[in-house]
Design a protein around this motif. Structure first.
Motif, PDB file in Angstrom:
ATOM      1  N   ARG A   1       0.797  -1.190   0.048  1.00  0.00           N
ATOM      2  CA  ARG A   1      -0.017   0.057  -0.058  1.00  0.00           C
ATOM      3  C   ARG A   1       0.789   1.268   0.043  1.00  0.00           C
ATOM      4  O   ARG A   1       1.736   1.295   0.802  1.00  0.00           O
TER       5      ARG A   1
ATOM      6  N   GLN B   1      -4.662  -0.590  12.993  1.00  0.00           N
ATOM      7  CA  GLN B   1      -4.206   0.819  12.759  1.00  0.00           C
ATOM      8  C   GLN B   1      -3.627   0.917  11.625  1.00  0.00           C
ATOM      9  O   GLN B   1      -3.715   1.973  10.658  1.00  0.00           O
TER      10      GLN B   1
ATOM     11  N   GLY C   1      -8.536   2.375   7.366  1.00  0.00           N
ATOM     12  CA  GLY C   1     -10.067   2.096   6.917  1.00  0.00           C
ATOM     13  C   GLY C   1     -10.398   0.949   6.571  1.00  0.00           C
ATOM     14  O   GLY C   1     -11.791   0.189   7.251  1.00  0.00           O
TER      15      GLY C   1
ATOM     16  N   SER D   1     -12.363  11.133   0.129  1.00  0.00           N
ATOM     17  CA  SER D   1     -11.167   9.695   0.089  1.00  0.00           C
ATOM     18  C   SER D   1     -11.446   8.860  -1.046  1.00  0.00           C
ATOM     19  O   SER D   1     -12.659   8.814  -1.741  1.00  0.00           O
TER      20      SER D   1
ATOM     21  N   SER E   1      -5.216   8.871   3.944  1.00  0.00           N
ATOM     22  CA  SER E   1      -4.457   9.841   4.544  1.00  0.00           C
ATOM     23  C   SER E   1      -3.828  10.959   3.559  1.00  0.00           C
ATOM     24  O   SER E   1      -3.635  12.119   3.642  1.00  0.00           O
TER      25      SER E   1
ATOM     26  N   TRP F   1     -15.223   5.232   0.968  1.00  0.00           N
ATOM     27  CA  TRP F   1     -15.586   5.620   2.185  1.00  0.00           C
ATOM     28  C   TRP F   1     -16.753   6.737   2.236  1.00  0.00           C
ATOM     29  O   TRP F   1     -16.520   7.812   3.171  1.00  0.00           O
TER      30      TRP F   1
ATOM     31  N   THR G   1     -19.481   8.004   3.246  1.00  0.00           N
ATOM     32  CA  THR G   1     -20.479   7.638   4.513  1.00  0.00           C
ATOM     33  C   THR G   1     -21.721   8.497   3.984  1.00  0.00           C
ATOM     34  O   THR G   1     -21.536   9.535   3.305  1.00  0.00           O
TER      35      THR G   1
ATOM     36  N   SER H   1      -5.729  10.062  10.610  1.00  0.00           N
ATOM     37  CA  SER H   1      -5.320   8.962  11.643  1.00  0.00           C
ATOM     38  C   SER H   1      -4.504   9.575  12.811  1.00  0.00           C
ATOM     39  O   SER H   1      -3.948  10.768  12.751  1.00  0.00           O
TER      40      SER H   1
ATOM     41  N   GLU I   1      -1.509   8.797  13.554  1.00  0.00           N
ATOM     42  CA  GLU I   1      -0.197   9.074  13.112  1.00  0.00           C
ATOM     43  C   GLU I   1      -0.061  10.340  12.347  1.00  0.00           C
ATOM     44  O   GLU I   1       0.942  11.011  12.499  1.00  0.00           O
TER      45      GLU I   1
HETATM   46  C1  LIG Z   1     -16.198   4.059   8.618  1.00  0.00           C
HETATM   47  C2  LIG Z   1     -15.506   5.288   7.806  1.00  0.00           C
HETATM   48  C3  LIG Z   1     -15.909   6.442   7.324  1.00  0.00           C
HETATM   49  C4  LIG Z   1     -15.447   7.500   6.675  1.00  0.00           C
HETATM   50  N1  LIG Z   1     -16.301   8.358   5.959  1.00  0.00           N
HETATM   51  C5  LIG Z   1     -15.656   9.154   5.114  1.00  0.00           C
HETATM   52  C6  LIG Z   1     -16.342  10.163   4.274  1.00  0.00           C
HETATM   53  O1  LIG Z   1     -17.540  10.362   4.668  1.00  0.00           O
HETATM   54  N2  LIG Z   1     -15.807  10.928   3.398  1.00  0.00           N
HETATM   55  C7  LIG Z   1     -14.755  10.759   3.261  1.00  0.00           C
HETATM   56  O2  LIG Z   1     -14.082  11.532   2.317  1.00  0.00           O
HETATM   57  N3  LIG Z   1     -13.750   9.955   3.829  1.00  0.00           N
HETATM   58  C8  LIG Z   1     -14.366   9.145   4.876  1.00  0.00           C
HETATM   59  N4  LIG Z   1     -13.483   8.208   5.557  1.00  0.00           N
HETATM   60  C9  LIG Z   1     -12.047   8.000   5.103  1.00  0.00           C
HETATM   61  C10 LIG Z   1     -11.174   8.194   6.128  1.00  0.00           C
HETATM   62  O3  LIG Z   1     -10.799   9.487   6.416  1.00  0.00           O
HETATM   63  C11 LIG Z   1      -9.884   7.626   5.798  1.00  0.00           C
HETATM   64  O4  LIG Z   1     -10.005   6.107   5.998  1.00  0.00           O
HETATM   65  C12 LIG Z   1      -8.681   7.891   6.579  1.00  0.00           C
HETATM   66  O5  LIG Z   1      -8.282   9.301   5.929  1.00  0.00           O
HETATM   67  C13 LIG Z   1      -7.609   7.214   6.088  1.00  0.00           C
HETATM   68  O6  LIG Z   1      -7.300   6.742   5.050  1.00  0.00           O
HETATM   69  P1  LIG Z   1      -7.070   5.122   4.452  1.00  0.00           P
HETATM   70  O7  LIG Z   1      -8.207   4.251   5.089  1.00  0.00           O
HETATM   71  O8  LIG Z   1      -7.003   4.970   3.203  1.00  0.00           O
HETATM   72  O9  LIG Z   1      -5.802   4.718   5.408  1.00  0.00           O
HETATM   73  P2  LIG Z   1      -4.070   4.914   4.769  1.00  0.00           P
HETATM   74  O10 LIG Z   1      -3.913   6.389   4.374  1.00  0.00           O
HETATM   75  O11 LIG Z   1      -3.932   3.888   3.868  1.00  0.00           O
HETATM   76  O12 LIG Z   1      -3.489   4.717   6.197  1.00  0.00           O
HETATM   77  C14 LIG Z   1      -2.915   3.478   6.739  1.00  0.00           C
HETATM   78  C15 LIG Z   1      -2.152   3.626   7.702  1.00  0.00           C
HETATM   79  O13 LIG Z   1      -0.931   4.428   7.309  1.00  0.00           O
HETATM   80  C16 LIG Z   1      -0.671   5.369   8.119  1.00  0.00           C
HETATM   81  N5  LIG Z   1       0.072   6.523   7.410  1.00  0.00           N
HETATM   82  C17 LIG Z   1      -0.334   7.150   6.460  1.00  0.00           C
HETATM   83  N6  LIG Z   1       0.385   7.938   6.148  1.00  0.00           N
HETATM   84  C18 LIG Z   1       1.361   8.176   6.913  1.00  0.00           C
HETATM   85  C19 LIG Z   1       2.594   8.926   7.186  1.00  0.00           C
HETATM   86  N7  LIG Z   1       2.690   9.955   6.331  1.00  0.00           N
HETATM   87  N8  LIG Z   1       3.172   8.852   8.455  1.00  0.00           N
HETATM   88  C20 LIG Z   1       2.923   7.714   9.182  1.00  0.00           C
HETATM   89  N9  LIG Z   1       1.892   6.860   9.097  1.00  0.00           N
HETATM   90  C21 LIG Z   1       0.976   7.329   8.095  1.00  0.00           C
HETATM   91  C22 LIG Z   1      -2.016   5.956   8.812  1.00  0.00           C
HETATM   92  O14 LIG Z   1      -1.932   6.516   9.963  1.00  0.00           O
HETATM   93  C23 LIG Z   1      -2.664   4.462   8.890  1.00  0.00           C
HETATM   94  O15 LIG Z   1      -2.260   3.832  10.061  1.00  0.00           O
HETATM   95  C24 LIG Z   1     -14.008   7.201   6.267  1.00  0.00           C
HETATM   96  C25 LIG Z   1     -13.437   6.329   6.570  1.00  0.00           C
HETATM   97  C26 LIG Z   1     -14.058   5.298   7.401  1.00  0.00           C
HETATM   98  C27 LIG Z   1     -13.410   3.853   7.790  1.00  0.00           C
END
Ligand SMILES: Cc1cc2nc3c(=O)[nH]c(=O)nc-3n(C[C@H](O)[C@H](O)[C@H](O)COP(=O)(O)OP(=O)(O)OC[C@H]3O[C@@H](n4cnc5c(N)ncnc54)[C@H](O)[C@@H]3O)c2cc1C
Lengths: 371, 393
Positions: free
Chosen positions: A260, A328, A332, B130, B136, B160, B162, B374, B376
């Motif tokens: 990823r 974590q 998501g 997203s 992130s 995502w 919602t 997140s 982090e």
């Molecule tokens: C139930 C749910 C509802 C949501 N609702 C919405 C919504 O309505 N609209 C919308 O736009 N989004 C929504 N989101 C999206 C949410 O904001 C994202 O899940 C979030 O931004 C994290 O992105 P990701 O899941 O792709 O994780 P990733 O970005 O892939 O992160 C995976 C891991 O990598 C870590 N990471 C990433 N970058 C770094 C860095 N630079 N340094 C250290 N660690 C890092 C993160 O902290 C995490 O632990 C929703 C998510 C969920 C699960």
């Protein structure tokens, strides 16, 4: 000192791993969640044919007569596969209770059937608003004529709907007694309660259920000491199961963290995340050796009063912390039903809370050290 | 220094609380929905929002010319904390993100069309930032918007979103300039959710509810539905987050769980002995309550910073979110540890302690340290912007 596996030990691991890879895909685990019976016929049959159901049962009863160490190897694989089987209650707890305290007639009646998987036994132990120690047993066994009448409520009885016999912990005038009881006897009502680990669990109400004194396992009042000894062995296997679950959860997470990409880097390149995985791996590797040491000590006939609770305490905490950190790292997607992370996440906590939970184990260890 | 609300704020807090008690309705207000209580996703909840609108509680901080009262954002904070304390739907995306951005950047057409609907609680929005490759790294959105006669054609996927399964309108970030640097090529659009070229697929979660992925197949958006300037999407998204600090993440649901747990422990018995006599349980409760007080302190800190009207309280709100979300998960874990084997009985069954509130919350809170930035990412913000540590990604 040597941590290498003997050839036969490696064979046990390979056999269990190969069988589970073929017969216990994750989809099967998902299909069994919340199922009223929860035993996949094919997998259970395979386990019987490979001798896994009788692994710990002596050869004279048709088992493999192997020790806890081999058991731990198999349990790590069962944990890795999240295998939805009644092995622990039937082939470990019930078999060991009968071996430790059962009459010849009781052993002859059930051990062979447990070993080949043709009978499933389960244990009716926990009660509402009661703890996991001896004091927790309140279901009443009232002396009546030559036998007893059982009255009270049991909770979290695994696989009760498919069980051929229950081993019930009850309180009699003599203290805690263990009884073999037909789960379909008059006066027993079963109700499925959905559980965090999603294996079938039942609440059983006993309303004056008649048992004869021949159904008591062991001397009057010896029930808790039998159960306590058997549980000490059993929790070593559950610790191994936790190690297996944690190890798979971590490996899948490491793969994901390599693939990823965010901010033009694989997630694993962020030290914040890499360090979570390094911590988990250290705990898992340490936990595994602790489990092996506990099992080995048991097989050598040495005391496990300290090692066994330490193994379960540490490995279940490791499993829970690993699933937390890994969720974590996945971000998501870990929150969706579609991904498997949530399955580890729920099971890890359920395993930690069940079969002696953290406070109970802490007390066992502290008592062994201090008292 | 003064830790109390001003007399006017206090009066408002009491008024809202009394109104919520009076309007209590278990169909609308259900603590077991955990974080999804904030959505108005059913007819009953939408009717409830209409009642809030009739009280004049939507858009209080908006300028008068757009139907607001121009009062301080802290009133919206007070309102949302009260709503979430009672597990009622909250004022959120419409009044906050979308309304405030339209007021600052929207064209007259969009303002006239949407602002009255928001104030009357006639409209529900979904927010689509997203994507599969933009979590992130939100600026990495790939949803493509191509200029065509009279508008834009959108193709790609959101992840995502919602509310997409019940919302009326969709607030979407898309890439309008493929060649520009990633932060400069994004724009914002408003899209009718009834558009037949949008396909919403549900993504069930292990919490109580579902989120969605949304697929765009030649979705036509007329020119007037481009929000603000082309290419300024990412700046507007960041600005909206700053404007929204007051209502972004409420403490009440967490404080509520801490109290529910403490109340349960007061009454519970194990082996006929009161649970509250157990030293371990006492210590756990003491730590939970202390950390809950610290979460409150961190929230007071960012509310005061936001009230001062200076630069946006980014650090304060990152620290608040970081601490509070991890506390939220810890409370659920500790609650299950206290409940022991009975904690494993699944949520929603009468035989479970507190009907399984904490078994459910253990699952439902799993996402709190990920969604909305997140942990982090919050730590990176604190380390770089607050402590001045070097950027390492
Ligand atoms: C139930 C749910 C509802 C949501 N609702 C919405 C919504 O309505 N609209 C919308 O736009 N989004 C929504 N989101 C999206 C949410 O904001 C994202 O899940 C979030 O931004 C994290 O992105 P990701 O899941 O792709 O994780 P990733 O970005 O892939 O992160 C995976 C891991 O990598 C870590 N990471 C990433 N970058 C770094 C860095 N630079 N340094 C250290 N660690 C890092 C993160 O902290 C995490 O632990 C929703 C998510 C969920 C699960």
């Amino acid at each position: 000192m040597d941590l290498d596996l003997a050839e036969e030990q490696q064979m046990v691991i390979d056999m269990a791993k190969a069988m589970l890879e073929e017969h216990c895909p994750t989809q099967l685990v998902r299909d069994m969640e919340d199922d009223a019976d929860g035993v996949p016929a094919d997998l259970w049959k395979q386990m019987g044919e490979l001798g896994l159901n009788g692994l710990l049962i002596p050869e004279q009863y048709g088992g493999g007569g192997l020790g806890l160490l081999e058991g731990a190897f198999v349990y790590e694989e069962l944990g890795r596969a999240m295998a939805p089987v009644p092995h622990f209650v039937s082939s470990v707890l019930s078999a060991k209770v009968l071996l430790a305290a059962g009459s010849d007639a009781q052993k002859d009646a059930w051990l062979g059937k447990i070993a080949d998987g043709s009978a499933i036994l389960t244990t009716a132990w926990l009660e509402p608003q009661r703890g996991q120690g001896e004091k927790g047993i309140a279901l009443e066994a009232k002396t009546e004529g030559d036998g007893f009448k059982l009255t009270g409520r049991k909770r979290s009885v695994p696989y009760a709907s498919v069980a051929d016999q229950l081993i019930v912990l009850a309180r009699s005038e003599a203290g805690v007694d263990l009884f073999l009881v037909d789960p379909n006897a008059d006066g027993i009502t079963k109700k499925q309660l959905l559980s965090q680990g999603r294996e079938p669990q039942y609440q059983l109400d006993f309303d004056g259920v008649t048992v004869s004194s021949a159904d008591r396992i062991g001397e009057a009042g010896s029930g808790w000491s039998t159960w306590n000894a058997v549980m000490h062995e059993g929790i070593i296997l559950l610790a191994a199961q936790a190690v297996g679950g944690a190890d798979r959860c971590l490996r899948e997470t490491v793969d994901y963290a390599n693939q990823r990409v965010q901010f033009d880097k694989p997630l694993g390149a962020f030290q914040a995340l890499a360090h979570y995985m390094a911590d988990a791996s250290t705990r898992i590797d340490g936990g595994r050796v602790l489990v092996h040491e506990a099992a080995w000590n048991a097989d050598q006939g040495r005391s496990i009063s300290r090692f066994a609770p330490m193994a379960k305490l540490f490995c279940c905490e490791t499993y829970r912390e690993t699933t937390r950190a890994c969720a974590q790292i996945w971000g998501g997607v870990a929150f969706t039903i579609e991904y498997d992370q949530q399955m580890f996440f729920r099971r890890a906590k359920a395993l930690q809370l069940s079969w002696w939970d953290t406070p109970y184990l802490e007390e066992l260890i502290a008592a062994d050290v201090l008292d | 220094m003064d830790f109390d609300f001003s007399p006017e704020e206090q009066k408002f807090a009491e008024e809202v609380d009394a109104w919520l008690v009076e309007n209590r309705d278990p169909v609308v207000m259900d603590h077991h929905r955990e974080n999804f209580t904030q959505l108005s996703d059913t007819p009953e909840r939408r009717a409830f929002m209409k009642k809030l609108a009739a009280k004049g509680w939507l858009g209080m901080s908006w300028p008068k010319e757009f139907g607001g009262q121009e009062i301080e954002g802290v009133y919206e904070y007070i309102l949302n904390e009260a709503l979430s304390k009672h597990a009622a739907p909250q004022i959120g995306k419409g009044v906050g993100i979308i309304g405030k951005t339209l007021i600052r950047h929207g064209n007259d057409f969009l303002k006239q069309k949407f602002l009255p609907l928001i104030l009357d609680a006639e409209i529900e929005f979904a927010v689509g930032y997203s994507e599969p490759e933009a979590g992130s790294d939100a600026a990495n959105m790939q949803l493509r918007a191509d200029k065509v006669e009279g508008g834009w054609l959108l193709n790609g996927q959101k992840m995502w979103t919602t509310s997409a399964h019940f919302a009326d309108w969709y607030w979407v970030g898309a890439r309008t300039d493929q060649d520009k640097p990633k932060h400069d090529g994004l724009s914002l659009f408003l899209i009718d959710m009834d558009n037949p070229n949008l396909e919403v697929q549900s993504l069930p979660t292990i919490g109580k509810d579902t989120t969605n992925q949304v697929f765009f197949d030649d979705v036509f958006v007329p020119d007037e539905y481009l929000v603000g300037q082309r290419g300024k999407g990412f700046q507007m998204i960041s600005e909206a987050l700053d404007l929204e600090r007051f209502t972004m993440f409420t403490l009440s649901p967490i404080a509520n769980r801490s109290e529910v747990l403490a109340d349960w422990v007061k009454e519970a018995k194990r082996d006929d002995t009161p649970l509250k006599d157990d030293t371990n349980v006492r210590r756990t409760i003491a730590h939970i309550m202390t950390d809950t007080a610290v979460a409150k302190a961190l929230s007071t800190r960012f509310v005061c910073a936001a009230k001062s009207g200076g630069k946006p309280p980014t650090i304060e709100s990152s620290q608040y979110k970081l601490f509070t979300t991890s506390l939220s998960q810890r409370v659920c874990k500790d609650a299950l540890d206290i409940q022991g084997h009975e904690g494993t009985i699944m949520e929603g069954q009468d035989d479970a302690p507190l009907r399984g509130r904490f078994e459910g919350a253990y699952r439902a809170t799993m996402n709190e340290t990920v969604g909305g930035g997140s942990s982090e990412i919050q730590k990176n913000i604190i380390a770089r912007r607050h402590l001045g540590l070097p950027k390492n990604f």
